[in-house]
Design an enzyme around this catalytic site. Structure first.
Site, PDB file in Angstrom:
ATOM      1  CB  CYS A 194     -16.546 -26.215  -1.692  1.00  9.37           C
ATOM      2  SG  CYS A 194     -17.785 -26.084  -3.006  1.00  9.37           S
ATOM      3  CB  CYS A 231     -11.635 -23.309  -7.438  1.00  8.70           C
ATOM      4  SG  CYS A 231     -11.511 -24.949  -6.725  1.00  8.70           S
TER       5      CYS A 231
END
Lengths: 109, 156, 138, 283
Positions: free
Chosen positions: D202, D244
């Site tokens: 990401c 996350c």
């Protein structure tokens, strides 16, 4: 009284008589909406600041009714006219009956 | 609409034991990243696939833009747009990509939606805790077929 | 009492609540406006509402409202479980009839402001605010 | 201002249809309180070897104008309420020894520069600010340790970090820090969980792109602890790491674990040269 509630206000210390000044206020408060549930699925009871007022030398500037849709750590910005030297009084009213106040002096020139 | 769904449900229940064995996630046969046969033996339902594209099990539009799904807000752009994807890929290729895109694109960011083994620290859903027992695939075999059948409707 | 992030999202002012509850809230927007105006006609000139087009998080959405000459301004959020947000009453030392605050929005919806003017008339405006949807997990 | 933001979102979607280019950060500059200029973009550290291109960016550059505005003035920054409370804690006696922070330290200003250099190795151990604070509480004050992500702890981490605001992140990655840094680097590129996502998937490969409505940043930590609008409180680095990794459907690591200390060092080193923004405001 809710834990550790702390008001902050930003007011210029000097102003011209009759001038419009910008005031900002912020207070630490969870503003528990009454819509959330805890990990056991029980609704967390509503606990918010429901009213905020700003006055100068006893005259009102703004009187706000707050609902649970006001964010955590309620913030307000507005404008006041300062006719003469004196003192602002800011007051927050908590659902639990607590009242928090803060004062600020302004000198006019 | 309701009638159609009920009918489809009956067919599914009826068809499974008769026509096909469901292909388990560990037994999917890939050829150059594609999967030829249906995972269930039951035709996919594009309407059901369309729903899976949005939030929930599939959440495809988190990463892909799809013009046909414009009623759902906020399409991501981590992956390519899926407009016209039904022209660019065959059914077998789409089934392979949805099941395990890493067979065709080894470095892709795309999760493998029909795979249950060989993960690093697999969790129990989104709890942050370790997985208990065997993992379920992200999509069921029929959901993969539904998504593939929907993707095949996306023609330029 | 400790809430995990996920529990908070699903139980609180999260998008899930918004998608389930828009209809009853819409009805009470009308009720809230009627209670504020007493059923009087409502115009549209002389009130300005500034809101973000996209709010990155519905928990803290900055808004600003202004209605020169207003006595009070009511803010409503049409898609919240309870549409009431706040009412500003302006006193004699208000230098302007404007204010900013930060509000919670349970998903994409209209924010509505209705002002009561000094002559007893009412004006209303509304803006749509798109509230973002988290990418992964949430 | 809102129209500009809407345009840039549209542009990023359109741009990616045409070519997989990075839509990237905006071009705003961050000046706090009208006087303190922040470095929100600078040359990428050499150790990255071009992995994120030539330039590193603060997460502030990826946020909407409205979120950015909350960090422009300390009065508007809700994190400062918690920093105010930390000043009170600094001066409050706690524990069996009858001491406060102020018994030994003149004031928080004494810690200017500390946060910019953390994590660092002390006596063979990788140490972060939470370790130092709880160490002093235990050894000097005889006080109970604070929980890692508690608002008392993160308020103090923010107060001490604020003393370094505007200074460049400058963590050491060689010498005795090297093995920890290597461990953190390996974690950064490990694809965890059933979604098989690494930090890099990401925040290196896709920064500037959108995941649903999230504008992906480079995952820099120069503003931590941050006031996160989602939780409306100060969020620690380790809490964000945990969130996350959990969102990849993985078994995460614990806050305060050695793994997260190592990851904290590695991620900090990816931001070497950016200004400390503590306490920043993020979505």
């Amino acid at each position: 009284m809710a834990d550790g509630v702390k008001p902050r206000v930003k007011v210029p210390s000097k102003a011209a008589a009759g001038e419009a000044i910008v005031i900002k206020t912020l207070i630490s408060h969870q503003m528990e909406s009454g819509q959330r549930k805890d990990s056991d699925g029980n609704v967390i009871p509503r606990s918010i600041i429901n009213r905020f007022t700003a006055d100068f030398n006893g005259q009102n500037v703004v009187d706000v009714t707050l609902e649970p849709a006001i964010s955590t750590n309620p913030y307000f910005e507005f404008e006041a006219t300062v006719p003469e030297s004196g003192e602002f009084t800011f007051t927050w009213y908590d659902d639990d009956g607590s009242v928090y106040t803060e004062t600020k002096s302004v000198e006019t020139s | 609409m309701k009638k159609m769904l009920v009918t489809a449900g009956l067919i599914t229940a009826f068809a499974l034991p008769l026509h096909a064995e469901m292909v388990a996630p560990t037994q999917v046969a890939f050829t150059d990243g594609a999967v030829e046969g249906s995972l269930t033996g039951t035709a996919g339902d594009p309407a059901a696939g369309r729903v899976i594209m949005n939030k929930g099990a599939g959440n495809c539009i988190a990463c892909h833009m799809v013009s046909d799904l414009e009623e759902f807000p906020f399409h991501g752009d981590v992956g390519p747009s899926l407009d016209g994807v039904g022209d660019r890929w065959t059914e077998a290729e789409l089934r392979g990509i949805v099941s395990n895109a890493k067979e065709m694109f080894p470095d892709t960011v795309m999760p493998s939606f029909y795979r249950t083994t060989d993960f690093v620290r697999p969790g129990n859903g989104f709890t942050g805790k370790a997985a208990e027992g065997e993992l379920d695939p992200l999509l069921t075999a029929q959901q993969v077929e539904d998504v593939v059948s929907y993707l095949l409707t996306l023609k330029e | 009492m400790k809430l995990t992030r996920r529990e908070t999202i699903f139980a609180g002012f999260g998008a899930a609540v918004a998608t389930v509850l828009p209809l009853p809230a819409l009805a009470s927007v009308d009720d809230a406006v009627a209670a504020f105006t007493g059923g009087a006609d409502v115009g549209s000139d002389g009130i300005t509402l500034n809101t973000p087009e996209i709010a990155e998080n519905g928990n803290t959405v900055p808004i600003e409202v202004s209605a020169p000459g207003a006595v009070s301004i009511m803010i409503l959020a049409a898609g919240n479980p309870n549409p009431d947000v706040a009412t500003f009453n302006f006193g004699p030392l208000a230098a302007s009839q404007s204010a900013s605050t930060r509000i919670r929005l349970a998903g994409t919806q209209d924010v509505i402001a209705v002002a009561k003017m000094a002559d007893g008339s009412f004006v209303r405006t509304a803006n749509e605010v798109k509230v973002t949807i988290g990418g992964c997990g949430g | 201002m809102k129209n500009i933001k809407a345009l840039s979102v549209t542009a990023s979607i359109m741009g990616l249809l045409a070519a997989p280019a990075v839509a990237g950060p905006d071009s705003d500059s961050l000046v706090i309180n009208g006087e303190l200029e922040m470095v929100t973009e600078t040359a990428a550290p050499e150790h990255l070897d071009g992995a994120v291109g030539d330039t590193i960016y603060s997460g502030w550059r990826f946020r909407t104008d409205e979120t950015q505005a909350l960090q422009l003035d300390d009065f508007d920054n809700p994190a400062m309420l918690t920093v105010d409370k930390a000043i009170d804690y600094f001066n409050t006696v706690d524990g069996s020894e009858g001491k406060s922070c102020a018994s030994c330290h003149e004031g928080p200003e004494e810690f200017a520069g500390l946060t910019a250099s953390l994590p660092r190795v002390e006596d063979g151990k990788l140490v972060v600010l939470e370790d130092i604070i709880n160490g002093h509480r235990a050894e000097v004050m005889g006080a109970e340790p604070w929980k890692w992500s508690g608002q008392d702890m993160q308020g103090m981490v923010a107060l001490i970090g604020l003393q370094s605001r505007g200074m460049p992140v400058d963590v050491k990655i060689d010498g005795d820090a090297a093995p920890f840094w290597e461990q953190g680097k390996e974690m950064y590129y490990t694809r965890y969980g059933q979604l098989e996502l690494s930090c890099a998937n990401c925040h290196e490969q896709n920064y500037g792109n959108m995941i649903r409505a999230d504008h992906l940043s480079q995952g820099q930590t120069n503003g931590f602890p941050v006031y996160r609008l989602k939780q409306a409180q100060l969020i620690s680095k380790h809490n964000r790491f945990r969130g996350c990794i959990r969102d990849t459907r993985a078994e995460t690591f614990a806050e305060g674990s050695d793994e997260f200390r190592a990851l904290e060092l590695y991620v900090a080193s990816r931001g070497n040269g950016l200004s400390i923004e503590t306490p920043a405001v993020r979505q």
